[in-house]
Design a protein around this motif. Structure first.
Motif, PDB file in Angstrom:
ATOM      1  N   ARG A 184       0.385  -1.399  -0.245  1.00  0.00           N
ATOM      2  CA  ARG A 184       0.109   0.263  -0.120  1.00  0.00           C
ATOM      3  C   ARG A 184       0.491   1.048   0.391  1.00  0.00           C
ATOM      4  N   LEU A 185       2.249   1.200   1.062  1.00  0.00           N
ATOM      5  CA  LEU A 185       2.913   2.061   0.680  1.00  0.00           C
ATOM      6  C   LEU A 185       3.617   2.268  -0.964  1.00  0.00           C
ATOM      7  N   LEU A 186       4.011   1.901  -1.136  1.00  0.00           N
ATOM      8  CA  LEU A 186       4.568   1.595  -2.844  1.00  0.00           C
ATOM      9  C   LEU A 186       3.368   2.342  -3.898  1.00  0.00           C
ATOM     10  N   GLN A 187       2.100   1.915  -3.544  1.00  0.00           N
ATOM     11  CA  GLN A 187       1.557   2.524  -4.352  1.00  0.00           C
ATOM     12  C   GLN A 187       0.931   3.832  -4.168  1.00  0.00           C
ATOM     13  N   LYS A 188       0.992   4.235  -2.746  1.00  0.00           N
ATOM     14  CA  LYS A 188       0.767   5.406  -2.813  1.00  0.00           C
ATOM     15  C   LYS A 188       1.458   6.810  -3.060  1.00  0.00           C
ATOM     16  N   ASN A 189       3.153   6.146  -2.162  1.00  0.00           N
ATOM     17  CA  ASN A 189       3.739   7.028  -2.223  1.00  0.00           C
ATOM     18  C   ASN A 189       4.922   6.863  -3.393  1.00  0.00           C
ATOM     19  N   ARG A 190       4.121   6.457  -4.411  1.00  0.00           N
ATOM     20  CA  ARG A 190       4.498   6.075  -6.665  1.00  0.00           C
ATOM     21  C   ARG A 190       4.673   7.662  -6.869  1.00  0.00           C
ATOM     22  N   ILE A 191       6.146   7.819  -7.090  1.00  0.00           N
ATOM     23  CA  ILE A 191       6.283   8.602  -8.112  1.00  0.00           C
ATOM     24  C   ILE A 191       7.272   8.460  -9.067  1.00  0.00           C
ATOM     25  N   CYS A 192       8.091   6.843  -9.932  1.00  0.00           N
ATOM     26  CA  CYS A 192       8.208   6.564 -10.507  1.00  0.00           C
ATOM     27  C   CYS A 192       7.284   5.944 -10.860  1.00  0.00           C
ATOM     28  N   PRO A 193       7.579   6.173 -13.077  1.00  0.00           N
ATOM     29  CA  PRO A 193       6.401   5.117 -14.192  1.00  0.00           C
ATOM     30  C   PRO A 193       6.426   4.050 -14.587  1.00  0.00           C
ATOM     31  N   CYS A 194       7.614   3.539 -13.625  1.00  0.00           N
ATOM     32  CA  CYS A 194       7.571   2.064 -14.475  1.00  0.00           C
ATOM     33  C   CYS A 194       7.277   1.389 -14.325  1.00  0.00           C
ATOM     34  N   GLN A 195       7.621   0.321 -15.005  1.00  0.00           N
ATOM     35  CA  GLN A 195       6.126  -0.907 -14.966  1.00  0.00           C
ATOM     36  C   GLN A 195       6.633  -1.532 -14.022  1.00  0.00           C
ATOM     37  N   ALA A 196       7.918  -1.526 -13.167  1.00  0.00           N
ATOM     38  CA  ALA A 196       8.130  -2.051 -11.525  1.00  0.00           C
ATOM     39  C   ALA A 196       7.335  -2.081 -10.504  1.00  0.00           C
ATOM     40  N   CYS A 197       7.164  -0.145 -10.256  1.00  0.00           N
ATOM     41  CA  CYS A 197       6.988   0.444  -9.254  1.00  0.00           C
ATOM     42  C   CYS A 197       5.360   0.585  -9.706  1.00  0.00           C
ATOM     43  N   ILE A 198       4.853   0.452 -11.134  1.00  0.00           N
ATOM     44  CA  ILE A 198       3.092   0.206 -11.478  1.00  0.00           C
ATOM     45  C   ILE A 198       2.170  -0.561 -11.060  1.00  0.00           C
ATOM     46  N   SER A 199       3.406  -1.836 -10.983  1.00  0.00           N
ATOM     47  CA  SER A 199       2.673  -3.712 -10.887  1.00  0.00           C
ATOM     48  C   SER A 199       3.167  -4.381  -9.877  1.00  0.00           C
ATOM     49  N   ALA A 200       4.113  -3.824  -8.929  1.00  0.00           N
ATOM     50  CA  ALA A 200       4.036  -3.983  -7.406  1.00  0.00           C
ATOM     51  C   ALA A 200       3.112  -4.275  -6.627  1.00  0.00           C
ATOM     52  N   PRO A 201       2.352  -3.200  -6.501  1.00  0.00           N
ATOM     53  CA  PRO A 201       0.609  -3.785  -5.997  1.00  0.00           C
ATOM     54  C   PRO A 201       0.078  -5.403  -6.045  1.00  0.00           C
ATOM     55  N   GLU A 202       0.677  -5.481  -6.963  1.00  0.00           N
ATOM     56  CA  GLU A 202      -0.107  -6.764  -7.927  1.00  0.00           C
ATOM     57  C   GLU A 202       0.793  -8.115  -7.452  1.00  0.00           C
ATOM     58  N   LEU A 203       1.207  -7.803  -6.349  1.00  0.00           N
ATOM     59  CA  LEU A 203       2.240  -8.692  -5.333  1.00  0.00           C
ATOM     60  C   LEU A 203       1.577  -9.458  -4.607  1.00  0.00           C
ATOM     61  N   ASP A 204       1.576 -10.893  -4.401  1.00  0.00           N
ATOM     62  CA  ASP A 204       0.093 -11.467  -2.895  1.00  0.00           C
ATOM     63  C   ASP A 204       1.515 -12.184  -2.482  1.00  0.00           C
ATOM     64  N   LEU A 205       1.109 -12.277  -1.716  1.00  0.00           N
ATOM     65  CA  LEU A 205       2.170 -13.643  -0.419  1.00  0.00           C
ATOM     66  C   LEU A 205       1.241 -14.528   0.214  1.00  0.00           C
ATOM     67  N   LYS A 206       1.723 -15.667   0.077  1.00  0.00           N
ATOM     68  CA  LYS A 206       1.806 -17.213   0.363  1.00  0.00           C
ATOM     69  C   LYS A 206       2.291 -17.583   1.685  1.00  0.00           C
ATOM     70  N   ILE A 207       1.784 -18.209   2.489  1.00  0.00           N
ATOM     71  CA  ILE A 207       2.696 -19.436   3.636  1.00  0.00           C
ATOM     72  C   ILE A 207       2.494 -20.536   3.679  1.00  0.00           C
ATOM     73  N   ILE A 208       3.846 -20.833   3.615  1.00  0.00           N
ATOM     74  CA  ILE A 208       3.434 -22.569   3.086  1.00  0.00           C
ATOM     75  C   ILE A 208       4.681 -23.107   4.972  1.00  0.00           C
ATOM     76  N   ALA A 209       3.631 -24.091   5.855  1.00  0.00           N
ATOM     77  CA  ALA A 209       3.994 -24.382   6.598  1.00  0.00           C
ATOM     78  C   ALA A 209       4.305 -25.457   6.477  1.00  0.00           C
ATOM     79  N   HIS A 210       4.852 -26.611   7.401  1.00  0.00           N
ATOM     80  CA  HIS A 210       5.373 -27.983   8.170  1.00  0.00           C
ATOM     81  C   HIS A 210       5.695 -28.655   8.781  1.00  0.00           C
ATOM     82  N   ALA A 211       5.353 -29.327   9.677  1.00  0.00           N
ATOM     83  CA  ALA A 211       6.280 -30.167  10.769  1.00  0.00           C
ATOM     84  C   ALA A 211       6.503 -31.242  10.675  1.00  0.00           C
TER      85      ALA A 211
END
Length: 365
Positions: free
Chosen positions: A85-112
């Motif tokens: 959210r911070l990257l999206q709100k405070n972005r000044i760079c118009p490059c595709q990396a900075c524009i599309s960063a908010p589309e990333l997601d996180l998954k967490i896998i745990a095992h024992a």
């Protein structure tokens, strides 16, 4: 042999993000996110490996309680999506990396399970079938890029049952086959709106109701985004800032609104913060503010960049030198002509640096 927790946060969309965006900024963004996940380790997990887009943690027994594990997962999810959210709100760079960063997601896998260790460069590394199992679970049939998945072996040991854990967390049973062996797990898809994201200060958008103290215009033989990248890449500042003795900034962070840096000029430390203001339609605007350039109370430096076709742009540099006291205003009046001359020379050096930069550098974002 005691049970060992294996814990793997994995950034979803990493491959597409890196392959389809500008490399330098995508590297910085992924590094920032991984660092945040590491800092969100509240359970004394041991980092065994950074696996590109994933982190491989472990913790030898006893296993955490269900509540402890849920708290750890929540902390990482909140840190990750707060940063996006911070990257999206405070972005000044118009490059595709900075524009599309908010589309990333996180998954967490745990095992024992029971884990052996091998020593590599004097560092213990988890080893054995359970480690393989944990990594296999990263390739599953869950129809989402944002989820938490616990192997059934872990879920059983910590008392996690299928169904609602609270109003926002419902675990569902799943199973997949790996090398003809069926593996069961529990998972829940995380809804971002249920996360209590960390509030960040709003970006500093300046509304100046006066004309600039002075302005300078120059033309450049690169695109507007390329020039903006050159200006906001602080590692390049020595190429076009005369008298710069030192520069302090976070080398692993993409410049955005609120980013600080310090220029050391003539033994004086000038502390700048990135700001912006409204520009003309299609115009790229980058600004810096310092309150440590005495006798000036506030010094605003703005770079307004307009496209002039496919491979050229024009820059207007604006300086706002503000002082409250009458004597400060008098000094600013006397100083402004010399400051304008120095900045003009700096912009000439900037033009020279841009012209001499390898084409791959000038176009990197």
């Amino acid at each position: 042999m005691s049970q060992t927790l294996l814990f793997l946060p994995d950034i979803s969309g990493f491959t597409k993000f890196v392959q389809s965006t500008e490399l330098s900024h995508s590297q910085h963004i992924i590094a920032e996110l991984l660092e945040l996940l590491i800092k969100s380790n509240n359970m004394d997990l041991v980092l065994a490996e950074v696996e590109g887009d994933a982190l491989f943690f472990y913790k030898e027994g006893p296993l955490p309680t269900k509540e402890e594990l849920e708290a750890q997962i929540e902390a990482m999810m909140v840190a990750f999506y707060s940063q996006l959210r911070l990257l999206q709100k405070n972005r000044i760079c118009p490059c595709q990396a900075c524009i599309s960063a908010p589309e990333l997601d996180l998954k967490i896998i745990a095992h024992a399970g029971e884990v052996q260790f091998m020593t590599v460069q004097d560092k213990p590394k988890p080893f054995g079938p359970e480690v393989i199992q944990a990594h296999r679970l990263m390739k599953n049939s869950v129809d989402s890029d944002r989820y938490v998945l616990l192997s059934q072996a872990l879920a059983t040991q910590i008392g996690l049952q299928e169904g609602p854990q609270n109003q926002d967390r419902v675990f569902v049973s799943g199973r997949d086959s790996y090398d003809e062996v069926e593996v069961e797990y529990q998972y829940h898809v995380v809804r971002q709106e249920t996360l209590d994201l960390i509030p960040h200060a709003p970006p500093t958008r300046v509304d100046l109701d006066t004309a600039p103290t002075f302005s300078i215009k120059r033309s450049f033989p690169v695109t507007a985004p390329e020039l903006l990248e050159f200006i906001t890449d602080y590692s390049r500042r020595p190429q076009w800032t005369d008298g710069l003795q030192g520069l302090e900034y976070n080398k692993d962070e993409v410049t955005r609104l609120g980013t600080p840096h310090t220029c050391i000029i003539n033994d004086k430390h000038l502390n700048f913060t990135t700001v912006t203001k409204d520009g003309a339609p299609g115009q790229l605007v980058y600004g810096e503010l310092t309150s440590s350039a005495a006798p000036i109370d506030q010094l605003y430096l703005f770079y307004l960049i307009d496209s002039d076709g496919d491979s050229a742009c024009s820059l207007e540099f604006q300086a706002y030198m503000q002082g409250s006291a009458l004597w400060k205003k008098g000094l600013i009046f006397l100083m402004s002509s010399m400051f304008k001359k120095n900045m003009g020379q700096g912009l000439d050096l900037l033009l020279e640096a841009v012209q001499n930069a390898p084409s791959s550098d000038a176009s990197a974002s």
